[in-house]
Design a protein around this motif. Structure first.
Motif, PDB file in Angstrom:
ATOM      1  N   ASP C 118       0.906  -1.229  -0.163  1.00 45.59           N
ATOM      2  CA  ASP C 118       0.050   0.085   0.342  1.00 45.59           C
ATOM      3  C   ASP C 118       1.026   1.489  -0.374  1.00 45.59           C
ATOM      4  OD1 ASP C 118      -2.387  -1.690   0.420  1.00 45.59           O
ATOM      5  OD2 ASP C 118      -2.761  -1.190   1.864  1.00 45.59           O
ATOM      6  N   TYR C 119       1.794   1.190   0.466  1.00 50.12           N
ATOM      7  CA  TYR C 119       2.990   1.876   1.027  1.00 50.12           C
ATOM      8  C   TYR C 119       3.321   2.433  -0.531  1.00 50.12           C
ATOM      9  CZ  TYR C 119       1.768   4.211   5.578  1.00 50.12           C
ATOM     10  OH  TYR C 119       0.994   5.090   6.559  1.00 50.12           O
ATOM     11  N   LEU C 120       3.936   1.103  -0.681  1.00 51.76           N
ATOM     12  CA  LEU C 120       4.762   2.072  -2.627  1.00 51.76           C
ATOM     13  C   LEU C 120       4.455   1.921  -3.631  1.00 51.76           C
ATOM     14  CD1 LEU C 120       7.267  -0.969  -3.509  1.00 51.76           C
ATOM     15  CD2 LEU C 120       5.237  -0.467  -4.987  1.00 51.76           C
ATOM     16  N   LYS C 121       2.850   1.457  -3.808  1.00 54.53           N
ATOM     17  CA  LYS C 121       2.168   2.264  -4.488  1.00 54.53           C
ATOM     18  C   LYS C 121       1.522   4.199  -4.414  1.00 54.53           C
ATOM     19  CE  LYS C 121      -0.377  -1.152  -6.863  1.00 54.53           C
ATOM     20  NZ  LYS C 121      -0.698  -1.091  -7.991  1.00 54.53           N
ATOM     21  N   THR C 122       1.358   4.483  -2.838  1.00 55.70           N
ATOM     22  CA  THR C 122       1.867   6.069  -2.962  1.00 55.70           C
ATOM     23  C   THR C 122       2.850   6.711  -2.675  1.00 55.70           C
ATOM     24  OG1 THR C 122       1.020   5.369  -0.375  1.00 55.70           O
ATOM     25  CG2 THR C 122      -0.508   5.317  -2.640  1.00 55.70           C
ATOM     26  N   ARG C 123       3.989   5.915  -2.196  1.00 55.14           N
ATOM     27  CA  ARG C 123       4.860   6.958  -2.547  1.00 55.14           C
ATOM     28  C   ARG C 123       6.155   5.997  -2.310  1.00 55.14           C
ATOM     29  NH1 ARG C 123       4.859   7.047   4.265  1.00 55.14           N
ATOM     30  NH2 ARG C 123       2.469   7.921   4.910  1.00 55.14           N
ATOM     31  N   ALA C 124       6.745   5.196  -3.442  1.00 54.70           N
ATOM     32  CA  ALA C 124       7.406   5.340  -4.396  1.00 54.70           C
ATOM     33  C   ALA C 124       7.385   5.773  -5.552  1.00 54.70           C
ATOM     34  CB  ALA C 124       8.083   3.488  -3.964  1.00 54.70           C
ATOM     35  N   PRO C 125       8.589   5.943  -6.489  1.00 56.34           N
ATOM     36  CA  PRO C 125       8.212   7.240  -7.634  1.00 56.34           C
ATOM     37  C   PRO C 125       8.386   6.050  -8.181  1.00 56.34           C
ATOM     38  CG  PRO C 125      10.236   7.363  -6.058  1.00 56.34           C
ATOM     39  CD  PRO C 125       9.935   6.587  -5.255  1.00 56.34           C
ATOM     40  N   PHE C 126       7.238   5.201  -8.794  1.00 54.60           N
ATOM     41  CA  PHE C 126       7.173   4.478 -10.107  1.00 54.60           C
ATOM     42  C   PHE C 126       6.211   5.469 -10.341  1.00 54.60           C
ATOM     43  CE2 PHE C 126       9.415   1.669  -7.173  1.00 54.60           C
ATOM     44  CZ  PHE C 126      10.253   1.009  -7.841  1.00 54.60           C
ATOM     45  N   TRP C 127       6.120   5.221 -12.334  1.00 53.72           N
ATOM     46  CA  TRP C 127       5.163   5.660 -13.390  1.00 53.72           C
ATOM     47  C   TRP C 127       5.380   4.910 -14.253  1.00 53.72           C
ATOM     48  CZ3 TRP C 127       9.355   8.787 -11.290  1.00 53.72           C
ATOM     49  CH2 TRP C 127       9.315   9.837 -10.883  1.00 53.72           C
ATOM     50  N   LYS C 128       3.844   4.449 -14.190  1.00 53.49           N
ATOM     51  CA  LYS C 128       3.222   4.092 -15.337  1.00 53.49           C
ATOM     52  C   LYS C 128       3.380   3.944 -16.911  1.00 53.49           C
ATOM     53  CE  LYS C 128       2.231  -0.477 -12.690  1.00 53.49           C
ATOM     54  NZ  LYS C 128       0.884  -0.812 -12.100  1.00 53.49           N
ATOM     55  N   HIS C 129       3.611   3.860 -17.708  1.00 45.47           N
ATOM     56  CA  HIS C 129       3.173   4.370 -19.198  1.00 45.47           C
ATOM     57  C   HIS C 129       2.628   2.950 -20.407  1.00 45.47           C
ATOM     58  CE1 HIS C 129       3.672   5.637 -23.359  1.00 45.47           C
ATOM     59  NE2 HIS C 129       3.207   7.212 -22.333  1.00 45.47           N
ATOM     60  N   GLU C 130       1.465   3.333 -20.424  1.00 48.09           N
ATOM     61  CA  GLU C 130       1.071   1.999 -20.923  1.00 48.09           C
ATOM     62  C   GLU C 130       0.723   2.453 -22.438  1.00 48.09           C
ATOM     63  OE1 GLU C 130      -2.756   1.022 -18.151  1.00 48.09           O
ATOM     64  OE2 GLU C 130      -3.532   2.119 -19.292  1.00 48.09           O
ATOM     65  N   THR C 131       0.808   1.496 -23.508  1.00 51.34           N
ATOM     66  CA  THR C 131       0.564   1.596 -24.857  1.00 51.34           C
ATOM     67  C   THR C 131      -0.827   0.658 -25.086  1.00 51.34           C
ATOM     68  OG1 THR C 131       2.744   1.159 -25.504  1.00 51.34           O
ATOM     69  CG2 THR C 131       1.331   1.235 -27.373  1.00 51.34           C
ATOM     70  N   THR C 132      -1.930   1.132 -25.346  1.00 52.66           N
ATOM     71  CA  THR C 132      -3.252   0.648 -26.131  1.00 52.66           C
ATOM     72  C   THR C 132      -3.360   0.879 -27.833  1.00 52.66           C
ATOM     73  OG1 THR C 132      -4.320   2.695 -26.202  1.00 52.66           O
ATOM     74  CG2 THR C 132      -4.011   1.543 -23.926  1.00 52.66           C
ATOM     75  N   ALA C 133      -4.711   0.369 -27.968  1.00 48.68           N
ATOM     76  CA  ALA C 133      -4.360   0.373 -29.457  1.00 48.68           C
ATOM     77  C   ALA C 133      -5.076   2.026 -30.246  1.00 48.68           C
ATOM     78  CB  ALA C 133      -6.457   0.009 -29.972  1.00 48.68           C
ATOM     79  N   SER C 134      -4.797   3.062 -29.170  1.00 45.98           N
ATOM     80  CA  SER C 134      -5.006   4.068 -28.996  1.00 45.98           C
ATOM     81  C   SER C 134      -4.157   5.355 -29.472  1.00 45.98           C
ATOM     82  CB  SER C 134      -6.172   5.116 -29.180  1.00 45.98           C
ATOM     83  OG  SER C 134      -6.458   4.778 -27.623  1.00 45.98           O
ATOM     84  N   GLY C 135      -3.198   4.420 -28.700  1.00 45.86           N
ATOM     85  CA  GLY C 135      -1.516   5.090 -28.404  1.00 45.86           C
ATOM     86  C   GLY C 135      -1.316   5.011 -27.216  1.00 45.86           C
TER      87      GLY C 135
END
Lengths: 88, 154, 154, 88
Positions: C118-135
């Motif tokens: 729970d803390y990792l999800k809100t405090r650790a500096p990771f960012w997800k960039h995802e690719t879908t059919a629309s970019g």
């Protein structure tokens, strides 16, 4: 094939050791219940009277499902008597 | 098709990595796998423990575990589960039990994994016999396990 | 002497079995290892997702994870922890994050594992960039994650 | 060695893309704060004014610790600006 009131008893863990056996067949007058069976076993006295007295903590499963003391028993039923479980 | 749920009672050790991979491969919608491994400790109630033997009730064990898993499915949206419990002789450090739960999101996976362990501890017919310096003894059931299981009824 | 806590940020996959064995070998008083594996799903917010790239803040990531683990040690009697988070390109079904917690008894291991996630999800500096059919698109933070983290302050 | 008020700025994820850079050095008059730095960056207008306005959701970390807007800044500080995190 089965005697109409023959029950297949199983004992596990501490109770298996205390009773000196892991299984036996007991014939009960019908209609039988778990309570009636326990009274019959307690009637053997000694370790049976001791381990199965009302104050002791043990479980009874009829046909592999934990059951209450008023559960009716039928010929051929598998009745297991065992201490509280301690797995995991 | 792969089975969603796997239940095993066995003397052999289990492979946490392989069991995790099995669940992960079930469905690409799985985002969370929670797991629990119970290990044999070298001490219990203040005494050093040298060895342990796990006894069970063949037949009832498997059906009790299946009932617990079915109840977990009724409470949470699980996409797969694994419950493996060892029986027979064990030594300190040996793994005893493995529970894995797979779900789309982590909250359900965590809750279901802890629920299955709490119910297993109080409902599955396993009994531990341990050997200490002063001889053998049957492990007594703990009130704390009854309390842990009871909180799921609140 | 083996390290009690292990934190890693890496592009490579992780080995759940080996990491579990590492913790189990730390101390014969360990009776419980809880774990969590987060996997990349093939969908998010109703859209099919084809690929993902995880960005992070080198340096701060490791110290944020160490702070979270230290806080878990302050709350529960943990005998060892492992946190591994992947970065870089990932595909559906790939494991993203692994958290393991070891304790004498299961209640503490479960609580600490869920807390760290729970803390990792809100405090650790990771960012997800995802690719879908629309970019491509950056994944938005979820209120449900903030709520999950906030309950540990109650 | 360092300019007395030179700050090392880092941008991540969506803000890195929006600003078209992942790092830069900004010189501020002392005494500087996070608030003062944000006002300076917003003064560039365009995407800077938009992304860093009061209503937008972003975080500021000074020397790798998430900081409040009144945090003082000293020469050589590493100041990172990034969106809410989404790992795990």
């Amino acid at each position: 094939m089965l005697n109409p009131a023959a029950l297949n008893l199983l004992y596990f863990a501490r109770l298996r050791e205390a009773f000196g056996r892991d299984r036996e067949t007991v014939v009960m007058p019908e209609p039988a219940t778990v309570d009636g069976l326990l009274a019959t076993l307690q009637g053997r006295g000694g370790v049976w009277a001791d381990e199965l007295s009302a104050g002791r903590n043990f479980r009874v499963a009829v046909n592999q499902t934990v059951s209450g003391r008023d559960q009716p028993l039928r010929a051929g039923d598998e009745v297991a008597i065992f201490p509280p479980v301690t797995g995991g | 098709m792969a089975e969603r749920d796997r239940i095993a009672v066995q003397t052999a050790a289990f492979d946490v990595g392989a069991e995790t991979a099995r669940l992960a491969a079930l469905d690409r919608g799985i985002g969370a796998i929670a797991s629990f491994v119970g290990l044999m400790r070298d001490q219990n109630n203040g005494d050093a423990v040298q060895a342990m033997t796990l006894e069970h009730y063949p037949g009832m064990t498997e059906s009790a575990l299946a009932d617990i898993v079915a109840e977990a499915h009724g409470r949470w949206a699980l996409m797969g589960t694994t419950v493996i419990h060892r029986v027979g002789p064990l030594h300190p450090g040996d793994p005893i039990v493995l529970v894995l739960t797979a779900s789309a999101h982590r909250g359900e996976a965590f809750a279901a994994c802890e629920f299955i362990m709490d119910y297993l501890k109080t409902r599955a017919p396993f009994w531990k016999h341990e050997t200490t310096a002063s001889g053998g003894r049957w492990v007594e059931a703990r009130d704390s396990d009854d309390n842990a299981a009871a909180r799921w009824n609140r």
